[in-house]
Motif scaffolding. Structure first.
Motif, PDB file in Angstrom:
ATOM      1  N   SER A 109       0.831  -1.209   0.000  1.00 52.89           N
ATOM      2  CA  SER A 109       0.000   0.000   0.000  1.00 52.89           C
ATOM      3  C   SER A 109       0.857   1.247   0.000  1.00 52.89           C
ATOM      4  O   SER A 109       0.417   2.325  -0.387  1.00 52.89           O
ATOM      5  CB  SER A 109      -0.915   0.024   1.225  1.00 52.89           C
ATOM      6  OG  SER A 109      -0.182   0.354   2.398  1.00 52.89           O
ATOM      7  N   ASN A 110       2.106   1.121   0.420  1.00 51.72           N
ATOM      8  CA  ASN A 110       2.988   2.280   0.480  1.00 51.72           C
ATOM      9  C   ASN A 110       4.134   2.138  -0.516  1.00 51.72           C
ATOM     10  O   ASN A 110       5.201   2.685  -0.335  1.00 51.72           O
ATOM     11  CB  ASN A 110       3.544   2.422   1.902  1.00 51.72           C
ATOM     12  CG  ASN A 110       4.248   3.741   2.107  1.00 51.72           C
ATOM     13  OD1 ASN A 110       3.777   4.768   1.648  1.00 51.72           O
ATOM     14  ND2 ASN A 110       5.390   3.718   2.789  1.00 51.72           N
ATOM     15  N   TYR A 115      -5.283  -3.078   0.237  1.00 50.82           N
ATOM     16  CA  TYR A 115      -5.242  -1.633   0.506  1.00 50.82           C
ATOM     17  C   TYR A 115      -4.780  -0.843  -0.719  1.00 50.82           C
ATOM     18  O   TYR A 115      -4.415   0.327  -0.607  1.00 50.82           O
ATOM     19  CB  TYR A 115      -4.326  -1.339   1.702  1.00 50.82           C
ATOM     20  CG  TYR A 115      -4.630  -2.229   2.893  1.00 50.82           C
ATOM     21  CD1 TYR A 115      -5.869  -2.127   3.549  1.00 50.82           C
ATOM     22  CD2 TYR A 115      -3.732  -3.190   3.324  1.00 50.82           C
ATOM     23  CE1 TYR A 115      -6.169  -2.971   4.608  1.00 50.82           C
ATOM     24  CE2 TYR A 115      -4.032  -4.027   4.383  1.00 50.82           C
ATOM     25  CZ  TYR A 115      -5.257  -3.918   5.015  1.00 50.82           C
ATOM     26  OH  TYR A 115      -5.564  -4.748   6.062  1.00 50.82           O
ATOM     27  N   GLN A 156       1.057  11.296  -5.212  1.00 49.31           N
ATOM     28  CA  GLN A 156       1.444  10.657  -3.949  1.00 49.31           C
ATOM     29  C   GLN A 156       2.939  10.405  -3.883  1.00 49.31           C
ATOM     30  O   GLN A 156       3.475  10.092  -2.843  1.00 49.31           O
ATOM     31  CB  GLN A 156       0.740   9.305  -3.810  1.00 49.31           C
ATOM     32  CG  GLN A 156      -0.723   9.367  -3.435  1.00 49.31           C
ATOM     33  CD  GLN A 156      -1.262   7.953  -3.278  1.00 49.31           C
ATOM     34  OE1 GLN A 156      -1.308   7.195  -4.234  1.00 49.31           O
ATOM     35  NE2 GLN A 156      -1.632   7.611  -2.068  1.00 49.31           N
ATOM     36  N   ASP A 162       4.410   8.662   9.740  1.00 51.23           N
ATOM     37  CA  ASP A 162       4.281   8.827   8.309  1.00 51.23           C
ATOM     38  C   ASP A 162       5.554   9.319   7.623  1.00 51.23           C
ATOM     39  O   ASP A 162       5.781   9.057   6.444  1.00 51.23           O
ATOM     40  CB  ASP A 162       3.218   9.927   8.128  1.00 51.23           C
ATOM     41  CG  ASP A 162       2.198   9.527   7.132  1.00 51.23           C
ATOM     42  OD1 ASP A 162       2.381   8.470   6.525  1.00 51.23           O
ATOM     43  OD2 ASP A 162       1.219  10.287   6.959  1.00 51.23           O
TER      44      ASP A 162
END
Lengths: 312, 518
Positions: free
Chosen positions: A132-133, A163, A171, A215
């Motif tokens: 997801s990242n 996800y 992004q 984050d």
């Protein structure tokens, strides 16, 4: 000190640089692995383990029922890991519940299952969380076909990560293309910390560090630089060698395995490139190497270590 | 006057404040001193009821009157009337008759001050915080002296007890501390003892209360533990913002050291005022002086590999206070599965109101009489920032009781009024988790991010409860430290207790109207 006669005439003071100023920003982890030999049962099979072994070592000696992915894990004998951050190596033990096999010590009589619902769910969810990242543009990635994240995703039959993946251009963060030798694309970094350990614990260069929190956690430079070329990097390449994904790549291999889709390259798939001005740097050394400085002030008011010194 | 004994002083005025009303308390004390009377005055720590503070106690011959937040004029009147050996009855919230030499706070039969037991809070708000002489009035000997004479007895008392660690900063949170004690003792390689008093959770006031009001209890219990475990250092770890606790702990440590002469250095070390920095392994990192604080991989845990790799006993001040009560032999108390008491801080939407001490066999709603609520409440978050949401406080104050109700054990009951939107609240908690986690492990770092995204999608009409439950489950079972294990609790418990609110939000309607305003 060795008793070998060859050392007798040599200096007692080593002239190698001291590692005291190195601050990788990571925790003072204990050694992983068992302190003694053990006999354990994994998926009904009896396994003997040596001192120093982890459950993952034991799992790798047999054919386990479930695929223990262990993505962030690296060869511990190479002084790298286990970081135990990706949590894709989870197995279920009868006594301790679901545990990370990469760092959990086998204890005599332990019973381990790799294919329980809880263990499988834990590995699947954590792998999807990693994806997801992650910038999943494999076709324009230089690590395509030799990427550990890609391998375990295929091994784990990932088709539609729950996800999603990071693919909107807004992004994505910029690619650090400043060094003529190593490129950093943090959009592909899974924060496994292998590069930081290779740089600090093996090469003792003290360039890379873990920085930020939550984050904003990312791989950065110990001198606070924004780009690789402003760091104290000596371009040894160990970080790129150990990187499991396309986050750290040798410049020559950046487009080595990208698919020939007309109009799409590794660089133009990114939102932004930083450090173009350093193109064709004639030397391997970054300019900052001679002005070594760090930004590693302790967070505590007074270091406990100094307390011990002035006690005596 | 404040340096001497206040216990036998008559007439005497005590001004009790926690750090939040400390300034106002100092002012009142100055007024009392300027009245230039023969009255003994003393600044004492909070009694626990921070909502009533500054709390002024006027004592004449075994009779004490309590005044909550008196005006400056009122304070003057109290001081001058006291000189004539009477306490003004008007305006007092309670008047209590007691043994003139009592070392524990005399409490009335009714009203907020009567709530709960004072097994560990006994001297809080009554004794001069750092006066060893007054502290020894509580019992015959110091724990430290006992440990010096007979370390075995201290060790056995703890290792044979069923006492469980209190608070998230304890290496034995909710589990038997005997196991940690045994490991530290058996590892016996230059061990040390850490008091983890860095609690950045706004409402979790229990540790602060003990450190400010009864620092000697904590330091004495920690020092005796150190002797019993053959430890060579005691480190008291606080948040850098706790200035009053810092001063008093320093003072208490040197006062205790002066009378016991153990040769064990006691250091007070401060770390960042961040929620993560209170997690036990991150506390170790801060104490070692790391510039970046992240959780440490376990096992082995701190009892084998703690500060600089030395075996380390790490308890919260709350746990050390329970060890103190155990050593004092105050008789058994509480549930047999989790003996002792638990400090519960009651808070409402705006502020922290009162910390009370409940026996572990009492239920949480017993703590509610300690506060006066203007409005009702329709839910509560139990256990701090990452506590569990519930409609009922008919839950035992023991660790097993709280756990089986899926609530948190960090000693906070946060009452939520009719105007609190549960979905918005758990969204805030998830966002807090996403922004403040240490960044080390995937289930916590990436999981909290996904929690926030998935919750946000509820507002777009997409309520994926199964996906949320699965994610929460994996975060709970696979996170590297307590932060990630607890972070999803507000969401999962709110989904159980307030399901209708989630369903309403997915249809575009917020029952409280809060979410529709922006």
């Amino acid at each position: 000190m060795s008793t070998d006669p060859i050392w007798e005439q040599s200096h007692n003071e080593p002239e190698v640089p001291l590692a005291e100023d190195i601050a990788p920003g990571t925790a003072n982890d204990p050694d992983a692995g068992a302190t003694e030999r053990a006999t354990i049962t994994i998926d009904g099979q009896r396994v003997e383990t040596e001192a120093g072994a982890t459950l993952l070592d034991a799992c790798q000696t047999i054919e386990t029922s479930g695929d223990v992915l262990a993505l962030c894990s690296y060869d511990e004998n190479a002084k790298i890991g286990p970081r135990s951050e990706c949590r894709t190596c989870m197995v279920e033990t009868e006594r301790h519940g679901v545990v990370p096999s990469c760092s959990f010590p086998p204890r005599d009589g332990m019973t381990v299952h790799t294919d329980t619902e809880r263990a499988r769910e834990a590995r699947d969810v954590n792998l999807d969380l990693l994806l997801s990242n992650h910038n999943l543009l494999c076709t324009t990635c230089g690590k395509n076909g030799r990427c550990e994240l890609q391998d375990v995703s295929i091994e784990n039959n990932v088709v539609d990560p729950r996800y999603g993946v990071m693919h909107d251009r807004d992004q994505l963060g910029p690619i650090d293309d400043s060094s003529p030798f190593i490129q950093i694309d943090r959009n592909k970094c899974i924060l496994c910390n292998r590069c930081v350990e290779a740089c600090n614990d093996v090469q003792v260069e003290g360039v890379l560090r873990m920085e930020g929190s939550g984050d904003d956690t990312r791989i950065g430079f110990q001198n606070g630089a924004e780009t690789m070329m402003e760091s104290t990097c000596v371009s040894c390449g160990h970080c790129a060698t150990v990187c499991p994904t396309g986050a750290l790549l040798e410049q020559g291999l950046v487009d080595a395995t990208t698919l020939p889709v007309p109009g799409f390259t590794h660089k133009n798939s990114a939102e932004e490139i930083v450090g173009r001005e350093y193109d064709h740097q004639p030397t391997q050394r970054t300019p900052m190497k001679s002005e070594l400085e760090t930004q590693n002030e302790p967070q505590a008011s007074e270091q406990f270590t100094t307390a011990r010194a002035d006690r005596s | 006057m404040a340096d001497g004994r206040v216990i036998d002083g008559t007439p005497a005025v005590r001004v009790a404040t926690g750090s939040k009303s400390h300034g106002r308390g100092q002012e009142l004390l100055r007024v009392a001193n300027e009245a230039d009377t023969s009255v003994t005055t003393a600044a004492v720590g909070s009694v626990g009821h921070v909502g009533l503070e500054p709390l002024v106690m006027a004592t004449v011959d075994g009779k004490t009157a309590f005044y909550s937040r008196p005006s400056t004029e009122r304070m003057e009147t109290i001081a001058t009337t006291l000189e004539e050996e009477t306490a003004p009855a008007g305006g007092a919230m309670a008047v209590v008759e007691h043994d003139p030499a009592t070392p524990v706070l005399p409490t009335p039969e009714t009203g907020p001050l009567s709530v709960g037991s004072r097994r560990v809070l006994g001297g809080c708000g009554w004794l001069t915080p750092t006066n060893v002489d007054e502290y020894t009035d509580l019992r015959d000997d110091l724990f430290t002296d006992r440990a010096k004479d007979d370390p075995e007895s201290v060790r056995t008392a703890v290792m044979q007890s069923d006492l469980r660690g209190r608070g998230r900063g304890d290496a034995s949170t909710d589990t038997s501390i005997a196991a940690e004690w045994t490991t530290v003792y058996e590892t016996s390689d230059d061990p040390l003892v850490v008091v983890n008093g860095n609690e950045a959770d706004d409402h979790a006031d229990g540790d602060r209360l003990l450190l400010e009001s009864a620092p000697l209890t904590v330091v004495d219990a920690a020092l005796s533990s150190a002797i019993a475990l053959r430890a060579t250092d005691v480190v008291i770890y606080l948040s850098e913002t706790e200035t009053i606790a810092y001063e008093r702990v320093q003072e208490a440590a040197s006062a205790l050291d002066a009378v016991t002469d153990t040769g064990i250095p006691i250091r007070v070390v401060t770390g960042p005022d961040e929620y993560t920095a209170g997690e036990p392994t991150m506390a170790l990192e801060a104490i070692e002086g790391n510039h970046r604080i992240e959780a440490r991989r376990q096992p082995p845990g701190p009892s084998e590999y703690g500060v600089n790799g030395r075996p380390t006993l790490i308890h919260t001040p709350r746990t050390f206070a329970q060890i103190g009560a155990l050593l004092a032999g105050n008789g058994s108390s509480g549930a047999s599965s989790d003996p002792g008491t638990r400090l519960i801080t009651v808070a409402d939407d705006d502020s922290t109101l009162a910390t009370t001490e409940l026996s572990t066999d009492a239920t949480l709603d017993a703590a509610l009489s300690a506060v006066e609520l203007e409005n009702g409440w329709h839910g509560a978050c139990v256990g701090g920032v990452f506590g569990g949401m519930t409609r009922s406080l008919d839950v035992p104050a023991s660790a097993p009781g709280l756990r089986s109700a899926h609530l948190g054990t960090n000693g906070v009951v946060e009452l939520l009024g009719e105007s609190t939107c549960m979905v918005a609240l758990v969204g805030e908690r998830a966002t807090f988790a996403k922004e403040t986690n240490c960044g080390r492990c995937v289930p916590c770092r990436e999981g909290t991010k996904q929690l926030v995204y998935i919750l946000r999608r509820v507002y777009d009409g997409e309520y994926k409860s199964e996906i949320l439950r699965e994610l929460a489950r994996v975060m709970r079972t696979t996170s590297l430290c307590g932060f990630g294990r607890d972070a999803s609790r507000p969401i999962t418990t709110a989904m159980e207790e307030f399901e209708t609110e989630f369903a309403a939000h997915a249809k575009g309607h917020c029952p409280t109207g809060i979410c529709n305003q922006s």
